[in-house]
Design a protein around this motif. Structure first.
Motif, PDB file in Angstrom:
ATOM      1  N   ARG A 218       0.821  -1.214   0.000  1.00  0.00           N
ATOM      2  CA  ARG A 218       0.000   0.000   0.000  1.00  0.00           C
ATOM      3  C   ARG A 218       0.854   1.263   0.000  1.00  0.00           C
ATOM      4  NH1 ARG A 218      -3.063  -1.054   4.215  1.00  0.00           N
ATOM      5  NH2 ARG A 218      -2.231   0.323   5.829  1.00  0.00           N
ATOM      6  N   SER A 219       1.966   1.245   0.742  1.00  0.00           N
ATOM      7  CA  SER A 219       2.817   2.435   0.833  1.00  0.00           C
ATOM      8  C   SER A 219       4.241   2.017   1.120  1.00  0.00           C
ATOM      9  CB  SER A 219       2.313   3.387   1.923  1.00  0.00           C
ATOM     10  OG  SER A 219       2.410   2.766   3.201  1.00  0.00           O
ATOM     11  N   MET A 220       5.181   2.950   0.856  1.00  0.00           N
ATOM     12  CA  MET A 220       6.607   2.718   1.099  1.00  0.00           C
ATOM     13  C   MET A 220       7.175   3.911   1.849  1.00  0.00           C
ATOM     14  SD  MET A 220       7.677   1.369  -2.692  1.00  0.00           S
ATOM     15  CE  MET A 220       6.841  -0.024  -3.453  1.00  0.00           C
ATOM     16  N   ARG A 221       8.141   3.637   2.721  1.00  0.00           N
ATOM     17  CA  ARG A 221       8.752   4.711   3.522  1.00  0.00           C
ATOM     18  C   ARG A 221      10.249   4.483   3.639  1.00  0.00           C
ATOM     19  NH1 ARG A 221       7.277   8.603   7.331  1.00  0.00           N
ATOM     20  NH2 ARG A 221       5.070   8.050   7.059  1.00  0.00           N
ATOM     21  N   THR A 222      11.032   5.526   3.362  1.00  0.00           N
ATOM     22  CA  THR A 222      12.478   5.495   3.572  1.00  0.00           C
ATOM     23  C   THR A 222      12.904   6.740   4.339  1.00  0.00           C
ATOM     24  OG1 THR A 222      13.041   6.673   1.527  1.00  0.00           O
ATOM     25  CG2 THR A 222      12.831   4.281   1.383  1.00  0.00           C
ATOM     26  N   SER A 223      14.106   6.688   4.893  1.00  0.00           N
ATOM     27  CA  SER A 223      14.638   7.868   5.583  1.00  0.00           C
ATOM     28  C   SER A 223      15.027   8.926   4.561  1.00  0.00           C
ATOM     29  CB  SER A 223      15.854   7.502   6.432  1.00  0.00           C
ATOM     30  OG  SER A 223      16.967   7.212   5.605  1.00  0.00           O
ATOM     31  N   ASP A 224      14.930  10.175   4.968  1.00  0.00           N
ATOM     32  CA  ASP A 224      15.355  11.261   4.085  1.00  0.00           C
ATOM     33  C   ASP A 224      16.863  11.213   3.848  1.00  0.00           C
ATOM     34  OD1 ASP A 224      12.748  12.102   3.876  1.00  0.00           O
ATOM     35  OD2 ASP A 224      12.919  13.591   5.481  1.00  0.00           O
ATOM     36  N   VAL A 237      17.575   1.306   4.950  1.00  0.00           N
ATOM     37  CA  VAL A 237      16.439   0.650   5.604  1.00  0.00           C
ATOM     38  C   VAL A 237      15.155   1.253   5.058  1.00  0.00           C
ATOM     39  CG1 VAL A 237      15.361   0.026   7.798  1.00  0.00           C
ATOM     40  CG2 VAL A 237      17.812   0.543   7.715  1.00  0.00           C
ATOM     41  N   ALA A 238      14.169   0.407   4.792  1.00  0.00           N
ATOM     42  CA  ALA A 238      12.877   0.898   4.326  1.00  0.00           C
ATOM     43  C   ALA A 238      11.766   0.047   4.921  1.00  0.00           C
ATOM     44  CB  ALA A 238      12.797   0.862   2.798  1.00  0.00           C
ATOM     45  N   TYR A 239      10.589   0.664   5.034  1.00  0.00           N
ATOM     46  CA  TYR A 239       9.393  -0.055   5.454  1.00  0.00           C
ATOM     47  C   TYR A 239       8.368   0.004   4.328  1.00  0.00           C
ATOM     48  CZ  TYR A 239      11.354   0.472  10.145  1.00  0.00           C
ATOM     49  OH  TYR A 239      12.175   0.423  11.239  1.00  0.00           O
ATOM     50  N   ALA A 240       7.600  -1.062   4.208  1.00  0.00           N
ATOM     51  CA  ALA A 240       6.455  -1.073   3.296  1.00  0.00           C
ATOM     52  C   ALA A 240       5.241  -1.516   4.095  1.00  0.00           C
ATOM     53  CB  ALA A 240       6.700  -2.009   2.123  1.00  0.00           C
ATOM     54  N   THR A 241       4.138  -0.807   3.924  1.00  0.00           N
ATOM     55  CA  THR A 241       2.881  -1.179   4.569  1.00  0.00           C
ATOM     56  C   THR A 241       2.024  -1.923   3.558  1.00  0.00           C
ATOM     57  OG1 THR A 241       2.990   0.739   6.044  1.00  0.00           O
ATOM     58  CG2 THR A 241       0.850  -0.311   5.775  1.00  0.00           C
ATOM     59  N   LEU A 242       1.487  -3.061   3.977  1.00  0.00           N
ATOM     60  CA  LEU A 242       0.751  -3.944   3.078  1.00  0.00           C
ATOM     61  C   LEU A 242      -0.758  -3.751   3.215  1.00  0.00           C
ATOM     62  CD1 LEU A 242       2.732  -7.251   3.794  1.00  0.00           C
ATOM     63  CD2 LEU A 242       3.295  -5.441   2.152  1.00  0.00           C
ATOM     64  N   ASN A 243      -1.454  -3.990   2.131  1.00  0.00           N
ATOM     65  CA  ASN A 243      -2.907  -4.112   2.205  1.00  0.00           C
ATOM     66  C   ASN A 243      -3.266  -5.436   2.859  1.00  0.00           C
ATOM     67  OD1 ASN A 243      -3.696  -1.684   0.716  1.00  0.00           O
ATOM     68  ND2 ASN A 243      -2.839  -2.708  -1.084  1.00  0.00           N
ATOM     69  N   ASN A 244      -4.527  -5.569   3.294  1.00  0.00           N
ATOM     70  CA  ASN A 244      -4.991  -6.892   3.684  1.00  0.00           C
ATOM     71  C   ASN A 244      -4.841  -7.828   2.492  1.00  0.00           C
ATOM     72  OD1 ASN A 244      -5.675  -5.800   6.133  1.00  0.00           O
ATOM     73  ND2 ASN A 244      -7.879  -5.793   5.751  1.00  0.00           N
ATOM     74  N   GLY A 245      -4.561  -9.082   2.755  1.00  0.00           N
ATOM     75  CA  GLY A 245      -4.342  -9.976   1.625  1.00  0.00           C
ATOM     76  C   GLY A 245      -4.091 -11.390   2.056  1.00  0.00           C
ATOM     77  N   GLY A 246      -3.370 -12.121   1.199  1.00  0.00           N
ATOM     78  CA  GLY A 246      -3.161 -13.529   1.430  1.00  0.00           C
ATOM     79  C   GLY A 246      -4.424 -14.326   1.138  1.00  0.00           C
ATOM     80  N   ASP A 247      -4.322 -15.616   1.298  1.00  0.00           N
ATOM     81  CA  ASP A 247      -5.463 -16.487   1.022  1.00  0.00           C
ATOM     82  C   ASP A 247      -6.645 -16.176   1.939  1.00  0.00           C
ATOM     83  OD1 ASP A 247      -3.855 -17.674  -0.872  1.00  0.00           O
ATOM     84  OD2 ASP A 247      -3.281 -19.362   0.428  1.00  0.00           O
ATOM     85  N   LEU A 359       9.803   3.656  12.062  1.00  0.00           N
ATOM     86  CA  LEU A 359       8.774   2.629  12.167  1.00  0.00           C
ATOM     87  C   LEU A 359       7.499   3.209  12.777  1.00  0.00           C
ATOM     88  CD1 LEU A 359       7.907  -0.332  11.877  1.00  0.00           C
ATOM     89  CD2 LEU A 359       8.846  -0.727  14.171  1.00  0.00           C
ATOM     90  N   ASP A 360       7.643   4.024  13.814  1.00  0.00           N
ATOM     91  CA  ASP A 360       6.473   4.644  14.448  1.00  0.00           C
ATOM     92  C   ASP A 360       5.691   5.486  13.435  1.00  0.00           C
ATOM     93  OD1 ASP A 360       7.149   3.496  16.859  1.00  0.00           O
ATOM     94  OD2 ASP A 360       8.145   5.289  17.635  1.00  0.00           O
ATOM     95  N   ALA A 361       6.412   6.095  12.502  1.00  0.00           N
ATOM     96  CA  ALA A 361       5.764   6.969  11.515  1.00  0.00           C
ATOM     97  C   ALA A 361       4.901   6.187  10.547  1.00  0.00           C
ATOM     98  CB  ALA A 361       6.820   7.775  10.750  1.00  0.00           C
ATOM     99  N   THR A 362       5.085   4.873  10.445  1.00  0.00           N
ATOM    100  CA  THR A 362       4.256   4.082   9.531  1.00  0.00           C
ATOM    101  C   THR A 362       2.823   3.941  10.011  1.00  0.00           C
ATOM    102  OG1 THR A 362       4.763   1.915  10.554  1.00  0.00           O
ATOM    103  CG2 THR A 362       6.272   2.712   8.846  1.00  0.00           C
ATOM    104  N   ALA A 363       2.534   4.405  11.218  1.00  0.00           N
ATOM    105  CA  ALA A 363       1.178   4.256  11.765  1.00  0.00           C
ATOM    106  C   ALA A 363       0.125   4.907  10.877  1.00  0.00           C
ATOM    107  CB  ALA A 363       1.110   4.848  13.172  1.00  0.00           C
ATOM    108  N   GLY A 364       0.512   5.968  10.148  1.00  0.00           N
ATOM    109  CA  GLY A 364      -0.429   6.644   9.271  1.00  0.00           C
ATOM    110  C   GLY A 364      -0.357   6.234   7.823  1.00  0.00           C
ATOM    111  N   ASP A 365       0.474   5.224   7.532  1.00  0.00           N
ATOM    112  CA  ASP A 365       0.661   4.811   6.145  1.00  0.00           C
ATOM    113  C   ASP A 365      -0.401   3.803   5.710  1.00  0.00           C
ATOM    114  OD1 ASP A 365       2.875   6.380   6.402  1.00  0.00           O
ATOM    115  OD2 ASP A 365       4.337   4.764   6.255  1.00  0.00           O
TER     116      ASP A 365
END
Length: 365
Positions: A218-224, A237-247, A359-365
Motif C-alpha cells: 500500500r505504501s513505502m517509507r524510507t529515511s530522508d 532501511v525501508a518499510y512497506a505497509t501492506l494491504n490486507n491480503g493472502g489467502d 517505524l512509528d511513523a508508519t502508523a499513518g501509512d
C-alpha cells in the motif's frame, strides 16, 4: 616548524596573539568553539536522520507515488488488495524475476578480517538499547500456526524485467508492516519501485510457492538520509505497509506473525540471517530461503559478518537477534545491504533509534 625557522615578523605576530589570549580578547581554546559547533551539527544530523518520507505505492495500472501527509486521516486509507497487481504476479512471473542487486549492493570496501568467528553471546553486553516485541500468528480458533514472518518482495519498475529482494514482517499496531533494504524500493535515478507484493515463505520447490498467499504493498517509507545519498548504506532501511491480503484476506501479522525490532546497544551480537541469495545453488537460492548464523562486529558505522556469503537477491533480508527456532520469531536488528564475495562479507545498517522513529511513523501509512 621550529622556533628558529620563524621570521622576526612571524615571531612578533605570535607574541601578539599570545598577548590577546592572556588579556581575554581571543578564546582560550578555539578548539572548544569548533567542538561545540561540531556537536551541534552532529545533534542536528541525528535529528534529521530520523526524518522520513512515505508515498503511496506506485503501480503500472494508474497509481502514482503520491506523498503521504504526516497525519493522514484513517478514513482515507484503504486496506483492500490491489487486484490489478495481484493478477499481474503469476507464479510464472515470480519464478522469472531477477535479483535487483546488480552493482548497488556489491561491497568493494577494503576491510580488516574478522577477528573471531564463534557462536557469540546473545545476551549481556550485546543487548540492544531498546526493543519491540514479536508476536505469533493468530490462533484463529485452533492451534497457533507456525510463524512465516520472512519472505520475498517482488516488484517491477527499476528495469524492464521483474525483480525481487528479501524482506520480513514486523509486529506493529497496524499488523501490516514489512522491513527491507531501502535500495530495494527507492533510488533517485529510478524513483519508487512499482507493482510491489510480498510473499511470506516463498518456496519454488513446493507445489504452491506462496503457501499463505500474496500481499500487495500500500505504501513505502524510507529515511530522508537515504533519499539524499544512496551511497550511505548506514541508511539502507525501508518499510512497506501492506494491504490486507493472502489467502485469508487478513493483515499479514495475523497470518504469519511478526518479528520484534531491536536498536542501539552493541554492534556485536549473534545474528540469524535470512534471505534469497542467488549465488547459492544447492538448493537454488532464487527460489528457496537460506539462513546463516554469525556473530556481528562493527565496520565503518555498520554491522558486518564474514562467511555467510549472501549474494544478489538477499538484500533486505532480516538479521535476527535472539531468533527462536521453535517459534520462528526474533528481533530484526539489521538487514542485508552489501555483499563482497571475497571472504563472503555481508554488511548491514546499524539500527539506531531513528529506525524505530521511522517505524512509528508508519502508523499513518
Amino acid at each position: 616548524m621550529t622556533n628558529s625557522s620563524l621570521s622576526s615578523r612571524g615571531y612578533a605576530a605570535l607574541v601578539a596573539v599570545l598577548m590577546l589570549v592572556v588579556t581575554g580578547l581571543l578564546p582560550l581554546s578555539p578548539l572548544a568553539t569548533s567542538t561545540h559547533a561540531a556537536e551541534s551539527a552532529q545533534a542536528g544530523g541525528e535529528a534529521s536522520s530520523a526524518s522520513s518520507t512515505a508515498v503511496t505505492a506506485p503501480t503500472s495500472f494508474g497509481k502514482n507515488a503520491e506523498p503521504i501527509p504526516d497525519e493522514r486521516p484513517a478514513a482515507e486509507v484503504s486496506h483492500e488488495a490491489d487486484q490489478d497487481v495481484l493478477r499481474y504476479w503469476t507464479h510464472e512471473r515470480m519464478a522469472a524475476a531477477k535479483p535487483l542487486d546488480a552493482d548497488a549492493a556489491d561491497d568493494s570496501a577494503q576491510e580488516q578480517p574478522v577477528a573471531a568467528e564463534n557462536g557469540g553471546d546473545s545476551f549481556s553486553s550485546t543487548d540492544p538499547a531498546g526493543t519491540t516485541e514479536p508476536v505469533a500468528p493468530a490462533a484463529d480458533g485452533g492451534a497457533t500456526p507456525p510463524a512465516r514472518a520472512k519472505g520475498k518482495l517482488f516488484f517491477n519498475g527499476y528495469d524492464p524485467d521483474n525483480a525481487y529482494c528479501s524482506a520480513s514482517v514486523l509486529n506493529t499496531p497496524s499488523k501490516s508492516v514489512i522491513v527491507t533494504a531501502a535500495h530495494c524500493v527507492y533510488s533517485s535515478a529510478n524513483g519508487w519501485a512499482k507493482d510491489a507484493v510480498f510473499v511470506p515463505d516463498y518456496d519454488r520447490t513446493q507445489a504452491d510457492p506462496d503457501p499463505v498467499g500474496v500481499w500487495t504493498v500500500r505504501s513505502m517509507r524510507t529515511s530522508d538520509g537515504w533519499r539524499a545519498d544512496q551511497t550511505d548504506y548506514s541508511n539502507d532501511v525501508a518499510y512497506a505497509t501492506l494491504n490486507n491480503g493472502g489467502d485469508a484476506n487478513k493483515p499479514v501479522v495475523d497470518v504469519v506473525g511478526g518479528h520484534g525490532l531491536a536498536w542501539g546497544g552493541s554492534y556485536v551480537f549473534q545474528a540469524t540471517i535470512f534471505g534469497y541469495p542467488t549465488n547459492k545453488t544447492t538448493p537454488d537460492g532464487r527460489g528457496t530461503i537460506y539462513s546463516c548464523v554469525r556473530t556481528t562486529e562493527e565496520s565503518e558505522g555498520k554491522v558486518r559478518t564474514e562467511g555467510c556469503d549472501f549474494g544478489k537477491g538477499a538484500s533486505g533480508g532480516p538479521w535476527l537477534y535472539r531468533y527462536d527456532e521453535a517459534t520462528g520469531l526474533g528481533y530484526v536488528r539489521s538487514v542485508t545491504a552489501l555483499w563482497r564475495s571475497q571472504g563472503g562479507v555481508n554488511r548491514g545498517p546499524y539500527f539506531t533509534e531513528a529506525v524505530k522513529t521511522m517505524l512509528d511513523a508508519t502508523a499513518g501509512d
